[in-house]
Scaffold this motif. Sequence first.
Motif, PDB file in Angstrom:
ATOM      1  N   THR A 150      31.424 -40.733 -33.630  1.00 51.93           N
ATOM      2  CA  THR A 150      30.675 -41.954 -33.332  1.00 51.93           C
ATOM      3  C   THR A 150      31.484 -42.899 -32.464  1.00 51.93           C
ATOM      4  N   GLN A 154      30.507 -43.711 -28.587  1.00 54.38           N
ATOM      5  CA  GLN A 154      30.205 -45.096 -28.238  1.00 54.38           C
ATOM      6  C   GLN A 154      31.006 -45.544 -27.025  1.00 54.38           C
ATOM      7  N   ARG A 155      32.277 -45.152 -26.957  1.00 57.46           N
ATOM      8  CA  ARG A 155      33.101 -45.544 -25.821  1.00 57.46           C
ATOM      9  C   ARG A 155      32.752 -44.761 -24.561  1.00 57.46           C
ATOM     10  N   THR A 157      29.802 -43.523 -23.878  1.00 56.90           N
ATOM     11  CA  THR A 157      28.479 -43.961 -23.430  1.00 56.90           C
ATOM     12  C   THR A 157      28.575 -45.232 -22.595  1.00 56.90           C
ATOM     13  N   GLU A 265      22.400 -39.826 -27.136  1.00 55.58           N
ATOM     14  CA  GLU A 265      22.464 -41.287 -27.197  1.00 55.58           C
ATOM     15  C   GLU A 265      21.843 -41.906 -25.946  1.00 55.58           C
ATOM     16  N   GLU A 269      18.371 -44.339 -25.897  1.00 57.13           N
ATOM     17  CA  GLU A 269      18.371 -45.714 -25.418  1.00 57.13           C
ATOM     18  C   GLU A 269      17.269 -45.985 -24.397  1.00 57.13           C
ATOM     19  N   GLN A 317      22.663 -56.875 -28.442  1.00 53.74           N
ATOM     20  CA  GLN A 317      23.331 -55.591 -28.579  1.00 53.74           C
ATOM     21  C   GLN A 317      22.342 -54.445 -28.579  1.00 53.74           C
TER      22      GLN A 317
END
Length: 336
Positions: A150, A154-155, A157, A265, A269, A317
Amino acid sequence: MLQSLAGSSCVRLVERHRSAWCFGFLVLGYLLYLVFGAVVFSSVELPYEDLLRQELRKLKRRFLEEHECLSEPQLEQFLGRVLEASNYGVSVLSNASGNWNWDFTSALFFASTVLSTTGYGHTVPLSDGGKAFCIIYSVIGIPFTLLFLTAVVQRVTIHVTRRPVLYFHVRWGFSKQAVAIVHAVLLGVITVSCFFFIPAAVFSLLEDDWNFLESFYFCFISLSTIGLGDYVPGEGYNQKFRELYKIGITCYLLLGLIAMLVVLETFCELHELRKFRKMFYVKKDKEEDQVHIIEHDQMSFSCITDQAASAKEDQKQDEPFVPPQSPAFADGAANQ
């Protein structure tokens, strides 16, 4: 008149419980999809299973006819022991006796498949201590792996998805939704090429008995964490550079899993998919929120202000593709 009133009431009833209706259709569609898969797999694979069973019966009968000194119960006892050892990754064949299942590189490959929940099943712990340690190792390691993946996704992406989309939207003035869709499709094509087609071609060259379809099948089964275990690389007889090959496969599985999660991911989005997912979610009841606020009417105004500010931050966010306003733009708006 009565018919129009009844029709309008039915429409209001459907709109009021739209999420429940969508969820019901989702469950029904999923069950039908399961049944459809079972019907197709059964119709395609059952004839091959029947042919294989007939072939094994003929071989067994021929073997007993050629070796009359051996009884059928003795042969079945021997075959049962061989199959049991094969389930633990130990083969009785002479061309497979040179490969050890629990050297360091094989154990590293096994640990990666356990933590990524791929679990090929070709190698399993033999001892009670190994089985107990596998349980403890998995209980701690699987959540640790999820946390690690995760954080990495996240980084990645941010640099691979959000910043490029934001750049084309701000720099060139394209629509955010259009840029996001094009970017997601291009990212998916690049990921499929780099982690499916190219590795499949490499595996078809390195593995003697794999063709391109079988190699592509292995890549998909592995990176989707299905892990059927019918194809496992590096298990062939006299595999060249087997230790280095196993380490390379471990790195490929880890990087491929990260790439797959980044692509998922990116697609999640998209505005269209967000809107589609919300059709099946339970909507928050505003009346319950109002009752909750009335019951806590002694809450100070400062706390309410802080909650409103945090809600705005959460909303920002949740919209990763919305570009922040530059200071120059804000000063110009203030001067106007």
